[in-house]
Design an enzyme around this catalytic site. Sequence first.
Site, PDB file in Angstrom:
ATOM      1  N   THR A 116       0.810  -1.221   0.000  1.00 25.32           N
ATOM      2  CA  THR A 116       0.000   0.000   0.000  1.00 25.32           C
ATOM      3  C   THR A 116       0.840   1.266   0.000  1.00 25.32           C
ATOM      4  OG1 THR A 116      -0.247  -0.107   2.410  1.00 25.32           O
ATOM      5  CG2 THR A 116      -1.984  -1.122   1.083  1.00 25.32           C
ATOM      6  N   CYS A 117       2.054   1.206   0.519  1.00 29.05           N
ATOM      7  CA  CYS A 117       2.934   2.383   0.509  1.00 29.05           C
ATOM      8  C   CYS A 117       3.249   2.820  -0.926  1.00 29.05           C
ATOM      9  CB  CYS A 117       4.251   2.087   1.218  1.00 29.05           C
ATOM     10  SG  CYS A 117       4.089   1.659   2.940  1.00 29.05           S
TER      11      CYS A 117
END
Length: 81
Positions: free
Chosen positions: A47-48
């Site tokens: 998700t980063c």
Amino acid sequence: KFLQFSTGSRALPSEGFAGLRSQRKQPCKFSIESISPVKSQFLRAHTCFNSLELPLYESRKEVKQAVQFVLDQQEFYFGLE
């Protein structure tokens, strides 16, 4: 559910996928990368980086089952709606 799993966001920004940002607020395009099934049998999200790693499944049915499994587990373990 899929968007939240793969980007960490419940909704896209007003600019759509083009407006996605990294955790450092830098532009960060959404990407899907194939990985060897030996490396992992499940798809994985980063998700980063708005990134999804998808093993090379043998059929669309297997892809759909894997995505559904991850989304079901996400809801069970993290209480996401």
